[in-house]
Design an enzyme around this catalytic site. Sequence first.
Site, PDB file in Angstrom:
ATOM      1  N   CYS A  80       0.843  -1.188   0.000  1.00  0.00           N
ATOM      2  CA  CYS A  80       0.000   0.000   0.000  1.00  0.00           C
ATOM      3  C   CYS A  80       0.883   1.245   0.000  1.00  0.00           C
ATOM      4  O   CYS A  80       1.802   1.369   0.806  1.00  0.00           O
ATOM      5  CB  CYS A  80      -0.900  -0.072   1.225  1.00  0.00           C
ATOM      6  SG  CYS A  80      -1.120   1.466   2.084  1.00  0.00           S
ATOM      7  N   GLU A  81       0.611   2.150  -0.924  1.00  0.00           N
ATOM      8  CA  GLU A  81       1.495   3.306  -1.051  1.00  0.00           C
ATOM      9  C   GLU A  81       1.283   4.344   0.052  1.00  0.00           C
ATOM     10  O   GLU A  81       2.083   5.249   0.219  1.00  0.00           O
ATOM     11  CB  GLU A  81       1.343   3.963  -2.425  1.00  0.00           C
ATOM     12  CG  GLU A  81       0.063   4.734  -2.649  1.00  0.00           C
ATOM     13  CD  GLU A  81       0.025   5.361  -4.041  1.00  0.00           C
ATOM     14  OE1 GLU A  81       0.797   4.935  -4.913  1.00  0.00           O
ATOM     15  OE2 GLU A  81      -0.806   6.259  -4.237  1.00  0.00           O
ATOM     16  N   HIS A  82       0.209   4.208   0.799  1.00  0.00           N
ATOM     17  CA  HIS A  82      -0.025   5.164   1.884  1.00  0.00           C
ATOM     18  C   HIS A  82       0.748   4.805   3.148  1.00  0.00           C
ATOM     19  O   HIS A  82       1.078   5.681   3.940  1.00  0.00           O
ATOM     20  CB  HIS A  82      -1.512   5.253   2.215  1.00  0.00           C
ATOM     21  CG  HIS A  82      -2.333   5.742   1.062  1.00  0.00           C
ATOM     22  ND1 HIS A  82      -3.550   5.210   0.716  1.00  0.00           N
ATOM     23  CD2 HIS A  82      -2.082   6.701   0.144  1.00  0.00           C
ATOM     24  CE1 HIS A  82      -4.034   5.826  -0.343  1.00  0.00           C
ATOM     25  NE2 HIS A  82      -3.155   6.729  -0.719  1.00  0.00           N
ATOM     26  N   HIS A  83       0.995   3.514   3.362  1.00  0.00           N
ATOM     27  CA  HIS A  83       1.621   3.086   4.617  1.00  0.00           C
ATOM     28  C   HIS A  83       2.841   2.198   4.408  1.00  0.00           C
ATOM     29  O   HIS A  83       3.494   1.826   5.378  1.00  0.00           O
ATOM     30  CB  HIS A  83       0.604   2.322   5.477  1.00  0.00           C
ATOM     31  CG  HIS A  83      -0.645   3.111   5.782  1.00  0.00           C
ATOM     32  ND1 HIS A  83      -1.803   3.009   5.036  1.00  0.00           N
ATOM     33  CD2 HIS A  83      -0.891   4.045   6.735  1.00  0.00           C
ATOM     34  CE1 HIS A  83      -2.720   3.827   5.528  1.00  0.00           C
ATOM     35  NE2 HIS A  83      -2.188   4.471   6.556  1.00  0.00           N
ATOM     36  N   GLN A 121      -5.222  -0.170  -4.458  1.00  0.00           N
ATOM     37  CA  GLN A 121      -5.852  -1.308  -5.123  1.00  0.00           C
ATOM     38  C   GLN A 121      -6.693  -0.905  -6.333  1.00  0.00           C
ATOM     39  O   GLN A 121      -6.692  -1.588  -7.356  1.00  0.00           O
ATOM     40  CB  GLN A 121      -6.711  -2.062  -4.097  1.00  0.00           C
ATOM     41  CG  GLN A 121      -7.359  -3.313  -4.667  1.00  0.00           C
ATOM     42  CD  GLN A 121      -8.051  -4.122  -3.593  1.00  0.00           C
ATOM     43  OE1 GLN A 121      -7.647  -4.085  -2.441  1.00  0.00           O
ATOM     44  NE2 GLN A 121      -9.089  -4.837  -3.959  1.00  0.00           N
ATOM     45  N   HIS A 149      -6.027  -5.757   3.612  1.00  0.00           N
ATOM     46  CA  HIS A 149      -5.002  -4.720   3.777  1.00  0.00           C
ATOM     47  C   HIS A 149      -4.481  -4.755   5.206  1.00  0.00           C
ATOM     48  O   HIS A 149      -5.229  -4.487   6.148  1.00  0.00           O
ATOM     49  CB  HIS A 149      -5.593  -3.338   3.470  1.00  0.00           C
ATOM     50  CG  HIS A 149      -5.849  -3.132   2.010  1.00  0.00           C
ATOM     51  ND1 HIS A 149      -5.176  -2.181   1.273  1.00  0.00           N
ATOM     52  CD2 HIS A 149      -6.664  -3.776   1.148  1.00  0.00           C
ATOM     53  CE1 HIS A 149      -5.593  -2.240   0.004  1.00  0.00           C
ATOM     54  NE2 HIS A 149      -6.496  -3.203  -0.088  1.00  0.00           N
ATOM     55  N   CYS A 151      -2.539  -2.703   6.550  1.00  0.00           N
ATOM     56  CA  CYS A 151      -2.520  -1.369   7.172  1.00  0.00           C
ATOM     57  C   CYS A 151      -3.841  -1.102   7.874  1.00  0.00           C
ATOM     58  O   CYS A 151      -3.895  -0.326   8.823  1.00  0.00           O
ATOM     59  CB  CYS A 151      -2.212  -0.281   6.140  1.00  0.00           C
ATOM     60  SG  CYS A 151      -3.407  -0.135   4.804  1.00  0.00           S
TER      61      CYS A 151
HETATM   62 ZN   LIG Z   1      -2.483   1.572   3.669  1.00  0.00          ZN
END
Ligand SMILES: [Zn+2]
Length: 193
Positions: A80-83, A121, A149, A151
């Site tokens: 995941c590119e956010h976390h 995703q 996920h 995260c």
């Molecule tokens: Zn994430």
Amino acid sequence: MDRDAPPSPLEDAVRTLLVEIGEDPDRDGLRGTPGRVRRTLEQLTAGYRTDPDALLQGAAFDVDYDEMVVVRDIELYSLCEHHLIPFFGRAHVGYLPRGAVIGLSKIPRVVDLFAHRLQIQERMTQQIADFLMTRLQPKGVGVVLETTHLCIAMRGVRRPGATMVTSAMLGTFRSDPKTRAEFLTFIGRSSER
Ligand SMILES: [Zn+2]
């Protein structure tokens, strides 16, 4: 161990990260960690360096077959590119050939090409569909991803273990409800839409 290798900015960054979370990067268990994290990250982001043309070279065959081709339950692992934390699950890919099919073993590699990058995703689902639509020029493509996920699960933000489902339907998979229904039946999601 890469003791003779030149210093790596990525390994330095991991050392900094270890210090910042309150660890001692020089203790026994962590001494090799920056190198291992670097190698792992290189592997998990190999999709940035994979040549899509080489991937499909010689993999498309002209055939007189116009029924739906479906590959389901393709294992997928992404970040995941956010976390920068993994999400993983299964991909289901279908297409309706227009004179050309692709070797079945190539479809999981197309999924990996996009999974082995920092992702969200929804975008990855669309990228897989767009890629097959452009390269294979079929009558239509359908892609469904079902994932967990970490995260979300590990941070307890929402219900742990919840599955996230995304889909991308192109060509006849979008325009023809019967084609879409056939695909969803193949992958065991017949109740949708
Ligand atoms: Zn994430």
